[in-house]
Write a protein that holds these residues in place. Sequence first.
Motif, PDB file in Angstrom:
ATOM      1  N   PHE A  14       5.848   5.146   2.146  1.00 44.64           N
ATOM      2  CA  PHE A  14       5.479   6.514   2.461  1.00 44.64           C
ATOM      3  C   PHE A  14       6.537   7.461   1.897  1.00 44.64           C
ATOM      4  O   PHE A  14       7.425   7.914   2.599  1.00 44.64           O
ATOM      5  CB  PHE A  14       5.360   6.670   3.989  1.00 44.64           C
ATOM      6  N   PRO A  15       6.460   7.738   0.579  1.00 50.62           N
ATOM      7  CA  PRO A  15       7.364   8.737   0.013  1.00 50.62           C
ATOM      8  C   PRO A  15       6.789  10.114   0.322  1.00 50.62           C
ATOM      9  O   PRO A  15       5.630  10.383   0.026  1.00 50.62           O
ATOM     10  CB  PRO A  15       7.328   8.436  -1.485  1.00 50.62           C
ATOM     11  N   SER A  16       7.559  10.972   0.956  1.00 48.64           N
ATOM     12  CA  SER A  16       6.975  12.202   1.467  1.00 48.64           C
ATOM     13  C   SER A  16       8.026  13.281   1.661  1.00 48.64           C
ATOM     14  O   SER A  16       9.218  13.001   1.726  1.00 48.64           O
ATOM     15  CB  SER A  16       6.301  11.905   2.812  1.00 48.64           C
ATOM     16  N   ALA A  17       7.551  14.504   1.814  1.00 50.54           N
ATOM     17  CA  ALA A  17       8.433  15.605   2.167  1.00 50.54           C
ATOM     18  C   ALA A  17       8.603  15.689   3.686  1.00 50.54           C
ATOM     19  O   ALA A  17       9.564  16.247   4.178  1.00 50.54           O
ATOM     20  CB  ALA A  17       7.864  16.924   1.643  1.00 50.54           C
ATOM     21  N   MET A  18       7.652  15.129   4.443  1.00 49.11           N
ATOM     22  CA  MET A  18       7.721  15.207   5.908  1.00 49.11           C
ATOM     23  C   MET A  18       8.072  13.857   6.510  1.00 49.11           C
ATOM     24  O   MET A  18       7.782  12.825   5.928  1.00 49.11           O
ATOM     25  CB  MET A  18       6.391  15.701   6.470  1.00 49.11           C
TER      26      MET A  18
ATOM     27  N   GLY B 118       0.849  -1.187   0.000  1.00 47.96           N
ATOM     28  CA  GLY B 118       0.000   0.000   0.000  1.00 47.96           C
ATOM     29  C   GLY B 118       0.881   1.232   0.000  1.00 47.96           C
ATOM     30  O   GLY B 118       2.099   1.144   0.204  1.00 47.96           O
ATOM     31  N   ALA B 119       0.272   2.392  -0.232  1.00 40.05           N
ATOM     32  CA  ALA B 119       1.044   3.635  -0.242  1.00 40.05           C
ATOM     33  C   ALA B 119       0.250   4.765   0.392  1.00 40.05           C
ATOM     34  O   ALA B 119      -0.977   4.814   0.268  1.00 40.05           O
ATOM     35  CB  ALA B 119       1.431   4.018  -1.676  1.00 40.05           C
ATOM     36  N   GLN B 120       0.959   5.623   1.059  1.00 41.02           N
ATOM     37  CA  GLN B 120       0.423   6.853   1.622  1.00 41.02           C
ATOM     38  C   GLN B 120       1.437   7.944   1.294  1.00 41.02           C
ATOM     39  O   GLN B 120       2.617   7.642   1.084  1.00 41.02           O
ATOM     40  CB  GLN B 120       0.281   6.744   3.147  1.00 41.02           C
ATOM     41  N   ILE B 121       0.990   9.180   1.287  1.00 40.14           N
ATOM     42  CA  ILE B 121       1.921  10.280   1.029  1.00 40.14           C
ATOM     43  C   ILE B 121       1.677  11.424   1.998  1.00 40.14           C
ATOM     44  O   ILE B 121       0.572  11.610   2.504  1.00 40.14           O
ATOM     45  CB  ILE B 121       1.827  10.799  -0.427  1.00 40.14           C
ATOM     46  N   CYS B 122       2.704  12.146   2.267  1.00 40.80           N
ATOM     47  CA  CYS B 122       2.735  13.409   2.959  1.00 40.80           C
ATOM     48  C   CYS B 122       1.707  13.571   4.080  1.00 40.80           C
ATOM     49  O   CYS B 122       1.812  12.959   5.127  1.00 40.80           O
ATOM     50  CB  CYS B 122       2.633  14.533   1.933  1.00 40.80           C
TER      51      CYS B 122
ATOM     52  N   LEU C  41       7.950   1.524   5.013  1.00 41.31           N
ATOM     53  CA  LEU C  41       9.140   2.182   4.496  1.00 41.31           C
ATOM     54  C   LEU C  41       8.790   3.641   4.284  1.00 41.31           C
ATOM     55  O   LEU C  41       7.909   3.958   3.479  1.00 41.31           O
ATOM     56  CB  LEU C  41       9.579   1.563   3.160  1.00 41.31           C
ATOM     57  N   ALA C  42       9.428   4.510   5.039  1.00 38.10           N
ATOM     58  CA  ALA C  42       9.210   5.946   4.899  1.00 38.10           C
ATOM     59  C   ALA C  42      10.468   6.564   4.311  1.00 38.10           C
ATOM     60  O   ALA C  42      11.528   6.548   4.935  1.00 38.10           O
ATOM     61  CB  ALA C  42       8.894   6.570   6.254  1.00 38.10           C
ATOM     62  N   SER C  43      10.348   7.063   3.103  1.00 40.95           N
ATOM     63  CA  SER C  43      11.476   7.684   2.427  1.00 40.95           C
ATOM     64  C   SER C  43      11.119   9.143   2.183  1.00 40.95           C
ATOM     65  O   SER C  43      10.183   9.442   1.445  1.00 40.95           O
ATOM     66  CB  SER C  43      11.757   6.967   1.106  1.00 40.95           C
TER      67      SER C  43
ATOM     68  N   GLY D 249       4.652   8.917  14.435  1.00 48.46           N
ATOM     69  CA  GLY D 249       3.314   8.567  13.964  1.00 48.46           C
ATOM     70  C   GLY D 249       3.338   7.389  13.012  1.00 48.46           C
ATOM     71  O   GLY D 249       2.473   6.514  13.065  1.00 48.46           O
ATOM     72  N   LEU D 250       4.335   7.340  12.153  1.00 47.30           N
ATOM     73  CA  LEU D 250       4.447   6.234  11.202  1.00 47.30           C
ATOM     74  C   LEU D 250       4.736   4.917  11.918  1.00 47.30           C
ATOM     75  O   LEU D 250       4.164   3.881  11.576  1.00 47.30           O
ATOM     76  CB  LEU D 250       5.533   6.534  10.166  1.00 47.30           C
ATOM     77  N   ARG D 251       5.591   4.959  12.928  1.00 45.69           N
ATOM     78  CA  ARG D 251       5.843   3.745  13.724  1.00 45.69           C
ATOM     79  C   ARG D 251       4.544   3.270  14.382  1.00 45.69           C
ATOM     80  O   ARG D 251       4.285   2.073  14.453  1.00 45.69           O
ATOM     81  CB  ARG D 251       6.904   4.022  14.790  1.00 45.69           C
ATOM     82  N   THR D 252       3.756   4.216  14.837  1.00 43.02           N
ATOM     83  CA  THR D 252       2.479   3.874  15.460  1.00 43.02           C
ATOM     84  C   THR D 252       1.540   3.225  14.454  1.00 43.02           C
ATOM     85  O   THR D 252       0.891   2.217  14.759  1.00 43.02           O
ATOM     86  CB  THR D 252       1.835   5.135  16.071  1.00 43.02           C
ATOM     87  N   HIS D 253       1.470   3.768  13.246  1.00 37.56           N
ATOM     88  CA  HIS D 253       0.612   3.166  12.205  1.00 37.56           C
ATOM     89  C   HIS D 253       1.054   1.738  11.902  1.00 37.56           C
ATOM     90  O   HIS D 253       0.220   0.831  11.774  1.00 37.56           O
ATOM     91  CB  HIS D 253       0.635   3.999  10.921  1.00 37.56           C
TER      92      HIS D 253
END
Length: 174
Positions: free
Chosen positions: A32-36, A6-10, A54-56, A41-45
């Motif tokens: 999670f490709p993002s500027a922020m 799956g994917a989420q952004i910003c 993977l947050a890049s 919060g991502l660890r919690t999700h």
Amino acid sequence: DIGRVGAQICFDAYFEDAWRELGRAGAELVVFPSAMQAVMGLRTHAYINQYYLLASTWNVPTVVVDPVGRELARTRERNQVLVVKVDLDYRVYSNWRVEFVKELLARYQGRIHMDWHPEELMWIVTSSDPSLPVEEFMRREKLKTTREYLAEAGAALAQIKGARSAPRTVPGRG
């Protein structure tokens, strides 16, 4: 062929429903490709929904998080590259009885691996035997995933709460 991604952004970092829906849909990895960054919060999700993440981001850090919220890898400087191997054929299993799990592991002699997360009393279960997928192992041993266990517990709590809030009637009085 790598698994369910799956994917989420910003700004999606702040909207829990979309993360929850990815978990319900069976996502095994969310990118999670993002500027922020929003690392906590991502660890919690990842933890609540039990998938790898993977947050890049444009800034440091890039992180890889496992389904029990542990950070597996993190960049320390810009333009650093991470290489992390994860097995997306996994299940999360909750059980504080370490001796019981040791007995299971002995019975399966290296075919099944269970990575313990003591702070959450959770295991990430994987298989090294192609003839024994994790789902089959869980079925054979009648083990419920943490998600299944929590769904049952939530339904039982809802039933108890519903029973408490329902009007009480006295037998024979209507």
